[in-house]
Design a protein around this motif. Structure first.
Motif, mmCIF file in Angstrom:
data_model
loop_
_atom_site.group_PDB
_atom_site.id
_atom_site.type_symbol
_atom_site.label_atom_id
_atom_site.label_comp_id
_atom_site.label_asym_id
_atom_site.label_seq_id
_atom_site.Cartn_x
_atom_site.Cartn_y
_atom_site.Cartn_z
ATOM 1 N N TYR A 2 1.051 -1.015 0.068
ATOM 2 C CA TYR A 2 0.054 -0.012 0.064
ATOM 3 C C TYR A 2 1.032 1.257 0.282
ATOM 4 O O TYR A 2 0.876 2.038 0.928
ATOM 5 N N PRO A 3 1.671 1.394 -0.911
ATOM 6 C CA PRO A 3 2.542 2.607 -1.081
ATOM 7 C C PRO A 3 2.079 3.883 -0.713
ATOM 8 O O PRO A 3 2.890 4.598 -0.311
ATOM 9 N N ASP A 4 0.625 4.152 -1.197
ATOM 10 C CA ASP A 4 0.241 5.495 -1.147
ATOM 11 C C ASP A 4 -0.213 5.684 0.047
ATOM 12 O O ASP A 4 -0.409 6.809 0.662
ATOM 13 N N LEU A 5 -0.165 4.572 1.161
ATOM 14 C CA LEU A 5 -0.500 5.000 2.590
ATOM 15 C C LEU A 5 0.640 5.090 3.399
ATOM 16 O O LEU A 5 0.440 5.261 4.666
ATOM 17 N N ALA A 6 1.938 4.802 2.896
ATOM 18 C CA ALA A 6 3.136 4.774 3.802
ATOM 19 C C ALA A 6 4.016 6.099 3.888
ATOM 20 O O ALA A 6 4.475 6.278 3.105
ATOM 21 N N LEU A 7 3.885 6.481 5.134
ATOM 22 C CA LEU A 7 4.496 7.732 5.481
ATOM 23 C C LEU A 7 5.995 7.494 5.707
ATOM 24 O O LEU A 7 6.914 8.404 5.581
ATOM 25 N N GLY A 8 6.076 6.201 6.202
ATOM 26 C CA GLY A 8 7.666 5.979 6.660
ATOM 27 C C GLY A 8 7.257 4.779 7.457
ATOM 28 O O GLY A 8 6.144 4.261 7.831
ATOM 29 N N VAL A 9 8.483 3.790 7.673
ATOM 30 C CA VAL A 9 8.659 2.493 8.342
ATOM 31 C C VAL A 9 9.770 2.811 9.538
ATOM 32 O O VAL A 9 10.713 3.009 9.269
ATOM 33 N N ALA A 10 9.211 2.471 10.760
ATOM 34 C CA ALA A 10 10.259 2.048 11.790
ATOM 35 C C ALA A 10 10.137 0.804 12.359
ATOM 36 O O ALA A 10 9.138 0.013 12.444
ATOM 37 N N GLY A 11 11.520 -0.075 12.098
ATOM 38 C CA GLY A 11 11.539 -1.258 12.732
ATOM 39 C C GLY A 11 12.368 -1.259 13.888
ATOM 40 O O GLY A 11 13.479 -0.785 14.039
ATOM 41 N N ILE A 12 11.434 -1.915 15.163
ATOM 42 C CA ILE A 12 12.291 -2.174 16.365
ATOM 43 C C ILE A 12 12.717 -3.621 16.539
ATOM 44 O O ILE A 12 11.992 -4.387 16.493
ATOM 45 N N ASN A 13 13.999 -3.722 16.582
ATOM 46 C CA ASN A 13 14.554 -5.066 16.693
ATOM 47 C C ASN A 13 13.952 -5.835 15.634
ATOM 48 O O ASN A 13 13.227 -7.082 15.917
ATOM 49 N N CYS A 14 14.086 -5.586 14.242
ATOM 50 C CA CYS A 14 13.543 -6.458 13.434
ATOM 51 C C CYS A 14 13.778 -7.918 13.452
ATOM 52 O O CYS A 14 14.944 -8.252 13.471
ATOM 53 N N SER A 15 12.780 -8.742 13.096
ATOM 54 C CA SER A 15 13.073 -9.979 12.935
ATOM 55 C C SER A 15 13.729 -10.234 12.076
ATOM 56 O O SER A 15 13.633 -9.779 10.676
ATOM 57 N N LEU A 16 14.952 -10.916 11.989
ATOM 58 C CA LEU A 16 15.975 -11.311 10.695
ATOM 59 C C LEU A 16 15.288 -12.612 10.120
ATOM 60 O O LEU A 16 15.970 -13.117 8.979
ATOM 61 N N ARG A 17 14.535 -13.390 10.768
ATOM 62 C CA ARG A 17 13.927 -14.640 10.368
ATOM 63 C C ARG A 17 15.006 -15.622 9.789
ATOM 64 O O ARG A 17 15.132 -16.056 8.862
ATOM 65 N N LEU A 18 15.825 -15.917 10.976
ATOM 66 C CA LEU A 18 17.124 -16.755 10.832
ATOM 67 C C LEU A 18 16.626 -18.171 10.491
ATOM 68 O O LEU A 18 17.464 -19.027 10.067
ATOM 69 N N LEU A 19 15.267 -18.703 10.699
ATOM 70 C CA LEU A 19 14.844 -19.903 10.443
ATOM 71 C C LEU A 19 14.163 -20.302 9.271
ATOM 72 O O LEU A 19 13.844 -21.050 8.713
ATOM 73 N N HIS A 20 14.360 -18.927 8.401
ATOM 74 C CA HIS A 20 13.763 -19.103 6.869
ATOM 75 C C HIS A 20 14.479 -20.114 6.110
ATOM 76 O O HIS A 20 15.615 -20.414 6.360
ATOM 77 N N GLU A 21 13.931 -20.669 5.200
ATOM 78 C CA GLU A 21 14.689 -21.621 4.193
ATOM 79 C C GLU A 21 15.976 -21.155 3.601
ATOM 80 O O GLU A 21 16.836 -21.890 3.434
ATOM 81 N N ARG A 22 15.778 -19.869 3.200
ATOM 82 C CA ARG A 22 17.108 -19.537 2.481
ATOM 83 C C ARG A 22 18.086 -19.124 3.419
ATOM 84 O O ARG A 22 19.203 -19.281 3.015
ATOM 85 N N LYS A 23 18.004 -18.882 4.582
ATOM 86 C CA LYS A 23 18.872 -18.529 5.448
ATOM 87 C C LYS A 23 19.575 -19.853 5.953
ATOM 88 O O LYS A 23 20.672 -19.947 6.389
ATOM 89 N N ARG A 24 18.754 -20.963 5.990
ATOM 90 C CA ARG A 24 19.278 -22.200 6.332
ATOM 91 C C ARG A 24 20.444 -22.733 5.361
ATOM 92 O O ARG A 24 21.208 -23.517 5.795
#
Length: 286
Positions: free
Chosen positions: A114-136
């Protein structure tokens, strides 16, 4: 305690709360196993300079917990759509999307969808998804296989439900939170109850098992280059689950305008040290 508000989304009740009547729209997005109440120390303060909302993602908090695979798919695309439509229908204007842990991924996904709705994004200790199949593919085979086997075992309804019941106990939740938080006094009885109560709802175990099997979907490094807006990242330096050195790699993307290290804090700085996080976010909204 404030009475929850309800928004109907695709036939399912979604719980939310809001503060503030002036300023830009803000949507706060919790992490795995949490709810809008994980932002209870932030909403009233951020609401002084914004129209601030926090919602329970479907499957969490007091929101509906429909059956995985039959009624809904618990993916970042689903949650991104939920947040985007919440912004359209409830907030009514573009907004800043602020997330903690997996909520950061949801915030990014929402901004891209929804790009027209996004004023900005803040990530606080963003999940790195270390169990993602590509990370493995990047870790030793024995660790990768161990994660895959654990997912397979927990995918079994009987074993997974038994495991979930062992976790959904006050003493176990407290032990997990004491790992995540560096300020031990922040792990209060109130916080434990906030996490524990929704875990006792019908369907909560099914959502838990669905998410533990979910090792696909977007990674933060997939989403950050495609954001339609600027991003800031806040990172508790003592996070035991999302390593700071890996977080710093995300700061190299051009869309990330600030990477702010929060010295001595853990995985949920907004709750652990709101007096530090709130002024940073207030200034960003301004």
């Amino acid at each position: 305690m404030l009475e929850d508000k309800t928004w109907n989304w695709q036939g399912f009740p979604i719980t939310y709360q809001n503060y503030g009547e002036q300023g830009p729209g803000v949507i706060l997005i919790h992490g795995f196993g949490a709810s809008w109440r994980h932002w209870r120390k932030n909403l009233p303060v951020l609401g002084q300079v914004s129209r601030c909302y926090a919602l329970d993602l479907i499957g969490f908090g007091n929101s509906a917990k429909p059956t995985p695979g039959k009624e809904i798919e618990y993916t970042f695309e689903t949650w991104g759509q939920q947040v985007g439509e919440f912004c359209e229908q409830v907030v009514g204007t573009p907004a800043f999307f602020v997330g903690n842990s997996i909520g950061s991924i949801v915030a990014m996904q929402s901004a891209i969808a929804y790009p027209d709705l996004a004023l900005g994004v803040a990530g606080i200790n963003c999940s790195l998804r270390l169990l993602h199949e590509r990370k493995r593919l990047e870790i030793p085979w024995y660790r990768s296989q161990g994660a895959a086997i654990a997912q397979l075992i927990l995918g079994n309804a009987t074993i997974g439900n038994l495991f979930f019941r062992q976790i959904a106990r006050p003493q176990t939740i407290k032990k997990i939170l004491l790992q995540a938080y560096q300020r031990q006094e922040a792990v209060s009885d109130e916080l434990i109850e906030i996490i524990l109560k929704p875990a006792q709802d019908p369907g909560a175990s099914d959502v838990f098992r669905a998410f533990t099997r979910y090792s696909q979907g977007p990674l933060p490094e997939d989403l950050l280059p495609n954001l339609p807006c600027e991003a800031i990242l806040l990172w508790g330096t003592k996070d035991p689950w999302e390593p700071l050195e890996l977080g710093r790699e995300l700061a190299k993307f051009p869309t990330v305008k600030q990477f702010i290290e929060l010295e001595g804090l853990g995985h949920c700085p907004q709750d652990e040290a709101p007096e530090i996080v709130n002024p940073i976010l207030q200034q960003w909204f301004r």
